[in-house]
Scaffold this motif. Sequence first.
Motif, PDB file in Angstrom:
ATOM      1  N   SER A   1       0.869  -1.163   0.000  1.00  0.00           N
ATOM      2  CA  SER A   1       0.000   0.000   0.000  1.00  0.00           C
ATOM      3  C   SER A   1       0.909   1.216   0.000  1.00  0.00           C
ATOM      4  O   SER A   1       2.094   1.108  -0.310  1.00  0.00           O
ATOM      5  CB  SER A   1      -0.928  -0.032   1.224  1.00  0.00           C
ATOM      6  N   ASP A   2       0.383   2.347   0.360  1.00  0.00           N
ATOM      7  CA  ASP A   2       1.237   3.516   0.554  1.00  0.00           C
ATOM      8  C   ASP A   2       0.977   4.047   1.958  1.00  0.00           C
ATOM      9  O   ASP A   2       0.032   3.628   2.635  1.00  0.00           O
ATOM     10  CB  ASP A   2       1.008   4.577  -0.530  1.00  0.00           C
TER      11      ASP A   2
ATOM     12  N   GLU B   1      -2.276   4.602   6.900  1.00  0.00           N
ATOM     13  CA  GLU B   1      -2.756   5.346   8.061  1.00  0.00           C
ATOM     14  C   GLU B   1      -4.276   5.215   8.210  1.00  0.00           C
ATOM     15  O   GLU B   1      -4.784   5.019   9.313  1.00  0.00           O
ATOM     16  CB  GLU B   1      -2.380   6.825   7.883  1.00  0.00           C
ATOM     17  N   ILE B   2      -4.990   5.278   7.095  1.00  0.00           N
ATOM     18  CA  ILE B   2      -6.453   5.150   7.113  1.00  0.00           C
ATOM     19  C   ILE B   2      -6.857   3.730   7.527  1.00  0.00           C
ATOM     20  O   ILE B   2      -7.721   3.539   8.375  1.00  0.00           O
ATOM     21  CB  ILE B   2      -7.033   5.511   5.724  1.00  0.00           C
ATOM     22  N   LEU B   3      -6.204   2.728   6.928  1.00  0.00           N
ATOM     23  CA  LEU B   3      -6.559   1.330   7.215  1.00  0.00           C
ATOM     24  C   LEU B   3      -6.249   0.941   8.657  1.00  0.00           C
ATOM     25  O   LEU B   3      -6.971   0.152   9.257  1.00  0.00           O
ATOM     26  CB  LEU B   3      -5.846   0.387   6.245  1.00  0.00           C
TER      27      LEU B   3
ATOM     28  N   LYS C   1       0.235  -2.831  11.261  1.00  0.00           N
ATOM     29  CA  LYS C   1       1.468  -2.459  10.561  1.00  0.00           C
ATOM     30  C   LYS C   1       2.476  -3.590  10.749  1.00  0.00           C
ATOM     31  O   LYS C   1       2.925  -3.848  11.868  1.00  0.00           O
ATOM     32  CB  LYS C   1       2.000  -1.147  11.153  1.00  0.00           C
ATOM     33  N   PRO C   2       2.839  -4.301   9.674  1.00  0.00           N
ATOM     34  CA  PRO C   2       3.730  -5.447   9.822  1.00  0.00           C
ATOM     35  C   PRO C   2       5.179  -5.016  10.099  1.00  0.00           C
ATOM     36  O   PRO C   2       5.608  -3.968   9.615  1.00  0.00           O
ATOM     37  CB  PRO C   2       3.624  -6.164   8.473  1.00  0.00           C
TER      38      PRO C   2
ATOM     39  N   GLY D   1       6.447  -2.565   7.205  1.00  0.00           N
ATOM     40  CA  GLY D   1       5.378  -1.615   7.519  1.00  0.00           C
ATOM     41  C   GLY D   1       5.777  -0.177   7.284  1.00  0.00           C
ATOM     42  O   GLY D   1       4.957   0.636   6.864  1.00  0.00           O
ATOM     43  N   HIS D   2       7.041   0.147   7.512  1.00  0.00           N
ATOM     44  CA  HIS D   2       7.494   1.532   7.317  1.00  0.00           C
ATOM     45  C   HIS D   2       7.449   1.943   5.847  1.00  0.00           C
ATOM     46  O   HIS D   2       7.549   3.110   5.525  1.00  0.00           O
ATOM     47  CB  HIS D   2       8.906   1.720   7.898  1.00  0.00           C
ATOM     48  N   ARG D   3       7.284   0.967   4.954  1.00  0.00           N
ATOM     49  CA  ARG D   3       7.174   1.265   3.515  1.00  0.00           C
ATOM     50  C   ARG D   3       5.717   1.348   3.065  1.00  0.00           C
ATOM     51  O   ARG D   3       5.434   1.412   1.882  1.00  0.00           O
ATOM     52  CB  ARG D   3       7.880   0.180   2.703  1.00  0.00           C
ATOM     53  N   GLY D   4       4.784   1.252   4.014  1.00  0.00           N
ATOM     54  CA  GLY D   4       3.374   1.386   3.680  1.00  0.00           C
ATOM     55  C   GLY D   4       2.616   0.064   3.581  1.00  0.00           C
ATOM     56  O   GLY D   4       1.419   0.062   3.318  1.00  0.00           O
ATOM     57  N   TRP D   5       3.294  -1.071   3.798  1.00  0.00           N
ATOM     58  CA  TRP D   5       2.604  -2.361   3.734  1.00  0.00           C
ATOM     59  C   TRP D   5       1.606  -2.475   4.882  1.00  0.00           C
ATOM     60  O   TRP D   5       1.788  -1.878   5.949  1.00  0.00           O
ATOM     61  CB  TRP D   5       3.610  -3.505   3.791  1.00  0.00           C
ATOM     62  N   ILE D   6       0.553  -3.264   4.670  1.00  0.00           N
ATOM     63  CA  ILE D   6      -0.514  -3.483   5.647  1.00  0.00           C
ATOM     64  C   ILE D   6      -0.621  -4.978   5.928  1.00  0.00           C
ATOM     65  O   ILE D   6      -0.493  -5.795   5.011  1.00  0.00           O
ATOM     66  CB  ILE D   6      -1.877  -3.028   5.057  1.00  0.00           C
TER      67      ILE D   6
END
Length: 121
Positions: A60-61, A66-68, A76-77, A81-86
């Motif tokens: 994701s981005d 942040e919304i999810l 946040k994995p 996770g710091h790259r936007g993954w969910i």
Amino acid sequence: MTNHQGIHTPEGIEMLKKVRGICGKLPETTEVIDGFGHTTFKVKDKSFIIMSDHGMTFKSDLENQEILLQQEQFYKPPYIGHRGWIGVNAPKDWEQMAILLKEAYLHAAPKRLVKQLLESE
């Protein structure tokens, strides 16, 4: 499955079937089992979904992340996770997941495939 890698719990297999159904409609998607035993969906060697018996993570981005993360089922994995993954352990709404996984594909796919997919809708 006879080997010790990949997905083998009933819940994991059911989730994998649903993800395969979604990814089957996305151009040039491949499914591999990585060195950690995770089932990974890729487009042109770029991962956009990583799955195990415990759930999945998807590309994701940071804005969408942040919304999810405001929804209880998402997290946040670690490591990515710091790259936007969910991450999600047990998706509740597969219509929502179909949209999110298609977006994950669009984040990873080359422009030509993005254009091809968007024009086919």
